[in-house]
Design a protein around this motif. Structure first.
Motif, PDB file in Angstrom:
ATOM      1  N   ARG A 178       0.962  -1.390   0.016  1.00 50.93           N
ATOM      2  CA  ARG A 178      -0.092   0.127   0.095  1.00 50.93           C
ATOM      3  C   ARG A 178       0.932   1.281  -0.157  1.00 50.93           C
ATOM      4  NH1 ARG A 178      -4.999   0.017   3.285  1.00 50.93           N
ATOM      5  NH2 ARG A 178      -6.149  -0.182   1.256  1.00 50.93           N
ATOM      6  N   GLY A 179       2.097   0.972  -0.249  1.00 53.34           N
ATOM      7  CA  GLY A 179       2.961   2.387  -0.307  1.00 53.34           C
ATOM      8  C   GLY A 179       3.873   2.370  -1.357  1.00 53.34           C
ATOM      9  N   LEU A 180       4.874   3.286  -1.289  1.00 49.28           N
ATOM     10  CA  LEU A 180       5.971   3.574  -2.252  1.00 49.28           C
ATOM     11  C   LEU A 180       7.281   3.304  -1.660  1.00 49.28           C
ATOM     12  CD1 LEU A 180       4.137   6.456  -4.208  1.00 49.28           C
ATOM     13  CD2 LEU A 180       4.103   4.001  -4.819  1.00 49.28           C
ATOM     14  N   ARG A 181       8.208   3.071  -2.679  1.00 44.62           N
ATOM     15  CA  ARG A 181       9.593   3.049  -2.194  1.00 44.62           C
ATOM     16  C   ARG A 181      10.350   3.650  -3.525  1.00 44.62           C
ATOM     17  NH1 ARG A 181      10.849  -2.836  -1.311  1.00 44.62           N
ATOM     18  NH2 ARG A 181      11.236  -2.842  -3.794  1.00 44.62           N
ATOM     19  N   LEU A 182      11.362   4.428  -3.169  1.00 44.76           N
ATOM     20  CA  LEU A 182      11.904   5.095  -4.238  1.00 44.76           C
ATOM     21  C   LEU A 182      12.920   4.058  -5.069  1.00 44.76           C
ATOM     22  CD1 LEU A 182      13.524   8.230  -2.236  1.00 44.76           C
ATOM     23  CD2 LEU A 182      11.947   8.179  -4.393  1.00 44.76           C
ATOM     24  N   THR A 183      12.850   4.091  -6.187  1.00 48.60           N
ATOM     25  CA  THR A 183      13.766   3.515  -7.235  1.00 48.60           C
ATOM     26  C   THR A 183      15.035   4.187  -7.342  1.00 48.60           C
ATOM     27  OG1 THR A 183      13.010   4.890  -9.137  1.00 48.60           O
ATOM     28  CG2 THR A 183      11.915   3.050  -8.785  1.00 48.60           C
ATOM     29  N   PRO A 184      16.183   3.555  -7.763  1.00 44.69           N
ATOM     30  CA  PRO A 184      17.495   4.152  -7.663  1.00 44.69           C
ATOM     31  C   PRO A 184      17.162   5.473  -8.400  1.00 44.69           C
ATOM     32  CG  PRO A 184      17.765   1.956  -8.179  1.00 44.69           C
ATOM     33  CD  PRO A 184      16.293   2.179  -8.137  1.00 44.69           C
ATOM     34  N   LEU A 185      16.548   5.824  -9.719  1.00 46.69           N
ATOM     35  CA  LEU A 185      16.438   6.722 -10.039  1.00 46.69           C
ATOM     36  C   LEU A 185      15.711   7.925  -9.111  1.00 46.69           C
ATOM     37  CD1 LEU A 185      16.594   8.895 -12.687  1.00 46.69           C
ATOM     38  CD2 LEU A 185      14.470   7.865 -13.315  1.00 46.69           C
ATOM     39  N   GLY A 186      14.651   7.592  -8.420  1.00 46.19           N
ATOM     40  CA  GLY A 186      14.074   8.432  -7.547  1.00 46.19           C
ATOM     41  C   GLY A 186      15.011   8.737  -6.619  1.00 46.19           C
ATOM     42  N   GLU A 187      15.929   7.820  -5.835  1.00 47.80           N
ATOM     43  CA  GLU A 187      16.888   8.305  -5.128  1.00 47.80           C
ATOM     44  C   GLU A 187      17.836   9.611  -5.572  1.00 47.80           C
ATOM     45  OE1 GLU A 187      17.420   7.291  -1.781  1.00 47.80           O
ATOM     46  OE2 GLU A 187      16.127   5.544  -1.785  1.00 47.80           O
ATOM     47  N   SER A 188      18.304   9.116  -6.729  1.00 49.29           N
ATOM     48  CA  SER A 188      19.039  10.252  -7.417  1.00 49.29           C
ATOM     49  C   SER A 188      18.418  11.577  -7.497  1.00 49.29           C
ATOM     50  CB  SER A 188      19.573   9.653  -8.880  1.00 49.29           C
ATOM     51  OG  SER A 188      18.798   9.820  -9.749  1.00 49.29           O
ATOM     52  N   LEU A 189      17.136  11.432  -7.698  1.00 52.79           N
ATOM     53  CA  LEU A 189      16.383  12.872  -7.890  1.00 52.79           C
ATOM     54  C   LEU A 189      16.214  13.344  -6.672  1.00 52.79           C
ATOM     55  CD1 LEU A 189      15.012  14.789  -9.807  1.00 52.79           C
ATOM     56  CD2 LEU A 189      12.933  13.258  -9.540  1.00 52.79           C
ATOM     57  N   LEU A 190      15.733  12.673  -5.501  1.00 49.14           N
ATOM     58  CA  LEU A 190      15.405  13.283  -4.235  1.00 49.14           C
ATOM     59  C   LEU A 190      16.193  14.336  -3.666  1.00 49.14           C
ATOM     60  CD1 LEU A 190      13.327  12.689  -1.939  1.00 49.14           C
ATOM     61  CD2 LEU A 190      14.857  11.382  -0.906  1.00 49.14           C
ATOM     62  N   PRO A 191      17.415  14.455  -3.872  1.00 46.68           N
ATOM     63  CA  PRO A 191      18.346  15.816  -3.321  1.00 46.68           C
ATOM     64  C   PRO A 191      17.667  16.987  -3.988  1.00 46.68           C
ATOM     65  CG  PRO A 191      19.832  14.038  -3.597  1.00 46.68           C
ATOM     66  CD  PRO A 191      18.578  13.431  -4.292  1.00 46.68           C
ATOM     67  N   ALA A 192      17.637  16.657  -5.299  1.00 46.82           N
ATOM     68  CA  ALA A 192      16.967  17.910  -6.089  1.00 46.82           C
ATOM     69  C   ALA A 192      15.850  18.422  -5.708  1.00 46.82           C
ATOM     70  CB  ALA A 192      16.909  17.689  -7.636  1.00 46.82           C
ATOM     71  N   ALA A 193      14.660  17.227  -5.244  1.00 47.13           N
ATOM     72  CA  ALA A 193      13.536  17.722  -4.652  1.00 47.13           C
ATOM     73  C   ALA A 193      13.665  18.313  -3.294  1.00 47.13           C
ATOM     74  CB  ALA A 193      12.605  16.450  -4.742  1.00 47.13           C
ATOM     75  N   GLU A 194      14.504  17.717  -2.810  1.00 44.87           N
ATOM     76  CA  GLU A 194      14.586  18.412  -1.182  1.00 44.87           C
ATOM     77  C   GLU A 194      14.949  19.929  -1.241  1.00 44.87           C
ATOM     78  OE1 GLU A 194      17.212  15.606   0.307  1.00 44.87           O
ATOM     79  OE2 GLU A 194      15.795  14.341   1.279  1.00 44.87           O
ATOM     80  N   LYS A 195      16.123  20.374  -2.207  1.00 47.50           N
ATOM     81  CA  LYS A 195      16.309  21.627  -2.613  1.00 47.50           C
ATOM     82  C   LYS A 195      15.202  22.431  -2.962  1.00 47.50           C
ATOM     83  CE  LYS A 195      21.286  20.862  -3.735  1.00 47.50           C
ATOM     84  NZ  LYS A 195      22.379  20.565  -4.597  1.00 47.50           N
ATOM     85  N   ALA A 196      14.402  21.891  -3.942  1.00 47.87           N
ATOM     86  CA  ALA A 196      13.086  22.496  -4.390  1.00 47.87           C
ATOM     87  C   ALA A 196      12.251  22.868  -3.259  1.00 47.87           C
ATOM     88  CB  ALA A 196      12.392  21.715  -5.306  1.00 47.87           C
ATOM     89  N   LEU A 197      12.223  21.905  -2.367  1.00 49.25           N
ATOM     90  CA  LEU A 197      11.349  22.225  -1.010  1.00 49.25           C
ATOM     91  C   LEU A 197      11.727  23.381  -0.302  1.00 49.25           C
ATOM     92  CD1 LEU A 197      10.331  18.595   0.144  1.00 49.25           C
ATOM     93  CD2 LEU A 197       8.918  20.119  -0.895  1.00 49.25           C
ATOM     94  N   THR A 198      13.226  23.310  -0.226  1.00 50.47           N
ATOM     95  CA  THR A 198      13.795  24.355   0.875  1.00 50.47           C
ATOM     96  C   THR A 198      13.671  25.688  -0.007  1.00 50.47           C
ATOM     97  OG1 THR A 198      15.394  22.849   1.539  1.00 50.47           O
ATOM     98  CG2 THR A 198      15.940  25.246   1.580  1.00 50.47           C
ATOM     99  N   LEU A 199      13.829  25.704  -1.414  1.00 51.11           N
ATOM    100  CA  LEU A 199      13.605  27.065  -2.217  1.00 51.11           C
ATOM    101  C   LEU A 199      12.313  27.578  -2.157  1.00 51.11           C
ATOM    102  CD1 LEU A 199      15.552  26.424  -5.279  1.00 51.11           C
ATOM    103  CD2 LEU A 199      16.387  28.082  -3.743  1.00 51.11           C
ATOM    104  N   LEU A 200      11.183  26.643  -2.175  1.00 53.30           N
ATOM    105  CA  LEU A 200       9.881  26.948  -2.165  1.00 53.30           C
ATOM    106  C   LEU A 200       9.512  27.904  -0.690  1.00 53.30           C
ATOM    107  CD1 LEU A 200       7.840  24.417  -4.063  1.00 53.30           C
ATOM    108  CD2 LEU A 200       7.967  26.946  -4.596  1.00 53.30           C
ATOM    109  N   SER A 201      10.070  26.963   0.374  1.00 55.16           N
ATOM    110  CA  SER A 201       9.894  27.578   1.642  1.00 55.16           C
ATOM    111  C   SER A 201      10.491  28.774   2.019  1.00 55.16           C
ATOM    112  CB  SER A 201      10.547  26.282   2.791  1.00 55.16           C
ATOM    113  OG  SER A 201      10.245  26.606   4.011  1.00 55.16           O
TER     114      SER A 201
END
Length: 130
Positions: free
Chosen positions: A56-79
């Motif tokens: 019932r959940g999701l687990r990051l793929t290797p590609l998702g893992e590599s994209l996650l730091p950029a997403a975290e930066k995006a969250l920080t920038l938006l905040s």
């Protein structure tokens, strides 16, 4: 990967931090459909899944893992941007100290400071005379 935007990265980051679409929707108050569309756009642009669907959940793929730091930066920038806008929209408050002669304070500053106090009641003004 040019077919997505910062909002899509934001949605991806929310999904990743919550561990799924429904938990992210509940925790962050974002409609599940909005998160799902953002994830779909990112996965389409990437040409591969960013999450493995497990139970019932999701687990990051290797590609998702590599994209996650950029997403975290995006969250920080938006905040940071949201905070800047919030501060810019808030009314002035606090203490304002002005050093002026008694004559300048009475004749020049008093009318201006009266209007300031009327417009911004959270500002406390003190005139220091030598």
């Amino acid at each position: 990967m040019s077919d997505f935007n910062l909002t899509d990265l934001h949605g991806f980051g929310l999904i990743a931090s919550a561990g799924g679409l429904s938990p992210a929707a509940r925790r962050f108050g974002v409609p599940k459909a909005t998160l799902s569309r953002a994830l779909h756009r990112l996965e389409t642009a990437a040409g591969a899944p960013l999450f493995d669907r497990v139970g019932r959940g999701l687990r990051l793929t290797p590609l998702g893992e590599s994209l996650l730091p950029a997403a975290e930066k995006a969250l920080t920038l938006l905040s940071t941007a949201e905070e800047a806008v919030r501060i810019g929209q808030s009314e002035p408050s606090g203490r304002l100290r002005i050093a002026a002669s008694a004559l300048s304070g009475q004749k020049l500053l008093a009318p201006v400071l009266a209007r300031l106090a009327e417009r911004y009641p959270a500002v406390s003004v003190t005139i220091d005379t030598p």
